[in-house]
Design a protein around this motif. Structure first.
Motif, short mmCIF file in Angstrom:
data_model
loop_
_atom_site.label_atom_id
_atom_site.label_comp_id
_atom_site.label_asym_id
_atom_site.label_seq_id
_atom_site.Cartn_x
_atom_site.Cartn_y
_atom_site.Cartn_z
N GLN A 191 3.79 -14.88 25.86
CA GLN A 191 4.28 -15.37 24.47
C GLN A 191 3.91 -14.15 23.23
N PHE A 192 2.65 -13.53 23.60
CA PHE A 192 2.39 -12.59 22.68
C PHE A 192 2.05 -11.39 23.50
N MET A 193 2.96 -10.08 23.06
CA MET A 193 2.73 -8.97 24.07
C MET A 193 2.09 -8.02 23.11
N ILE A 194 1.01 -7.63 23.17
CA ILE A 194 0.36 -6.40 22.73
C ILE A 194 0.08 -5.54 23.78
N SER A 195 0.93 -4.76 24.05
CA SER A 195 0.97 -3.97 25.19
C SER A 195 1.54 -2.49 25.03
N ASN A 196 0.58 -1.47 25.20
CA ASN A 196 0.96 -0.24 24.97
C ASN A 196 0.55 0.71 25.97
N ALA A 197 1.38 1.41 26.83
CA ALA A 197 0.93 2.13 27.97
C ALA A 197 0.50 3.68 27.35
N LYS A 198 0.57 3.87 26.18
CA LYS A 198 0.39 5.38 25.84
C LYS A 198 -1.10 5.26 25.26
N VAL A 199 -1.76 4.50 25.05
CA VAL A 199 -3.13 4.29 24.60
C VAL A 199 -4.15 4.63 25.79
N SER A 200 -5.31 4.92 25.69
CA SER A 200 -6.36 5.09 26.54
C SER A 200 -7.00 4.08 27.44
N SER A 201 -7.13 2.94 26.71
CA SER A 201 -7.74 1.76 26.99
C SER A 201 -7.40 0.66 26.31
N THR A 202 -7.56 -0.38 26.98
CA THR A 202 -7.51 -1.84 26.27
C THR A 202 -8.38 -1.71 24.92
N CYS A 203 -9.29 -1.14 25.08
CA CYS A 203 -10.34 -1.19 23.83
C CYS A 203 -9.98 -0.48 22.77
N GLU A 204 -9.19 0.76 22.89
CA GLU A 204 -8.55 1.66 21.76
C GLU A 204 -7.63 0.66 21.16
N LEU A 205 -6.61 -0.04 21.99
CA LEU A 205 -5.51 -0.66 21.34
C LEU A 205 -6.26 -2.00 20.66
N LEU A 206 -7.36 -2.60 21.12
CA LEU A 206 -8.06 -3.76 20.44
C LEU A 206 -8.57 -3.36 19.35
N TYR A 207 -9.31 -2.18 19.07
CA TYR A 207 -9.66 -1.72 17.94
C TYR A 207 -8.43 -1.89 16.85
#
Ligand code: 5GP
Ligand code: MN
Length: 339
Positions: A131-147
């Motif tokens: 339902q919510f897609m916060i997905s980015n395969a270019k970033v290093s890590s989930t933690c980077e994206l979560l920031y």
């Protein structure tokens, strides 16, 4: 990127309702990125008054328990009924650091059938639609994206030193200590921010890399000395590890962390595969350097997947059979995928 902004905006609106009940789930066998992201998100929820629980299908390894709130994670193996209750009461299920519910082990069916909306925050390729897609395969890590997610929704002022530590733990471990997948300048801008918010970089380094115990060193030593084989046809190193060896060296979760990377330091080894026997199933870890997509090897033949250079899979077959399959599929894989 535009889609990502839109999804983060939608999540921001959803989280304006402070009565939402959230559960936060890492992938099976959580690593530094999965545990770090769960820890960071739970701390943010705590601050803004959102009800949260971290649920795991198995266990968080000892060396990650220093991350704030991680020790309070509820394991499905210990408290299945409580996990079911919390999932059925939840409004939002946060899937952190995994791209499919299948990576939630025995929680899979329960999560898939829950009434809650699922929020994926992840960086693996080929994500399953939620339902919510916060997905980015270019970033290093989930933690980077979560920031980015946290600061866009709640502002930079929510980042405490403990949150900075948790986020950096994921960024550091998923990039092998900033050695791979870490050439985008943005990562260092985020790390600079985290340092300003009180990140204790040296503490994270000590907690992650200086926690060897003698049994772990001996298990790794035995594997490298007696078990490592390099194929004669292809640049592939294989390390099978039996249940008996794990018992002999008093194996604890996390003890094999990092081992699979070591053979890649040999100049003519381009793929390293660790094949570990574990209670009725065999777990495979693949690592590669350069243009060798080991996630395809894992996906096509070993019920798995992952990143281009770091992937995993599993089989419920005897160890010997799995080794044989690795050797048999090697020519097929190289013919099809190595250019
Ligand atoms: P590890 O070898 O550290 O267990 O896993 C490396 C990466 O491979 C993980 O970050 C994850 O992306 C992926 N991975 C590991 N096991 C599996 C699996 O069974 N299925 C899928 N789809 N990916 C996996
Ligand atoms: Mn990750």
């Amino acid at each position: 990127m535009e889609d990502l902004e839109k999804e983060i905006g939608r999540l921001k609106v959803r989280l304006q309702d402070k009565n939402v009940k959230a559960v936060i789930i890492p992938h099976i066998s959580p690593d530094g990125d999965a545990a770090g992201s769960c820890s960071a998100l739970s701390q943010v929820f705590e601050q803004v008054g959102i009800d949260w629980h971290i649920l795991t299908c198995d266990y968080v390894p000892e060396y990650l328990k220093f991350l704030k709130n991680i020790s309070s994670a509820i394991s499905f193996q210990e408290k299945p009924e409580l996990c079911k209750e919390l999932i059925s009461a939840a409004d939002l299920i946060f899937m952190l650091d995994h791209n499919t519910v299948m990576r939630e082990g025995k929680l899979e069916g329960i999560v898939a059938n829950a009434r809650a909306e699922r929020v994926m925050i992840d960086h693996h390729p080929n994500p399953e639609l939620q339902q919510f897609m916060i997905s980015n395969a270019k970033v290093s890590s989930t933690c980077e994206l979560l920031y980015t997610v946290i600061t866009k929704i709640f502002g930079k002022e929510v980042i405490t030193s403990d949150i900075a530590n948790s986020l950096y733990c994921g960024i550091n471990t998923d990039t092998g200590g900033l050695s791979h997948n870490s050439s985008r300048p943005e990562i260092y801008r985020i790390i600079a921010d985290l340092l300003e918010f009180g990140l204790d970089k040296d503490l994270i380094h000590r907690q992650i890399y200086q926690v060897n115990n003698l049994s772990r060193l001996r298990l790794m030593g035995n594997t490298l000395l007696n078990k490592l084989q390099v194929d004669t046809r292809y640049p592939v190193a294989i390390m099978p590890i039996t249940n008996e060896e794990l018992e002999k060296y008093d194996y604890k979760d996390g003890d094999l962390e990092g081992l699979v990377n070591i053979p890649l330091s040999v100049h003519n080894v381009a793929v390293s595969i660790q094949i570990t026997e574990r209670k009725g199933r065999v777990k495979l870890s693949f690592r590669s350097k350069g243009k060798i997509p080991v996630n395809e090897w894992a996906r096509i033949w070993f019920n798995g997947g992952g990143h281009f250079n770091a992937a995993g899979g599993q089989m419920e077959r005897p160890l010997e059979e799995v080794i044989k399959k690795v050797l048999e599929t090697m020519p097929l894989f190289f013919e099809q995928f190595s250019k």
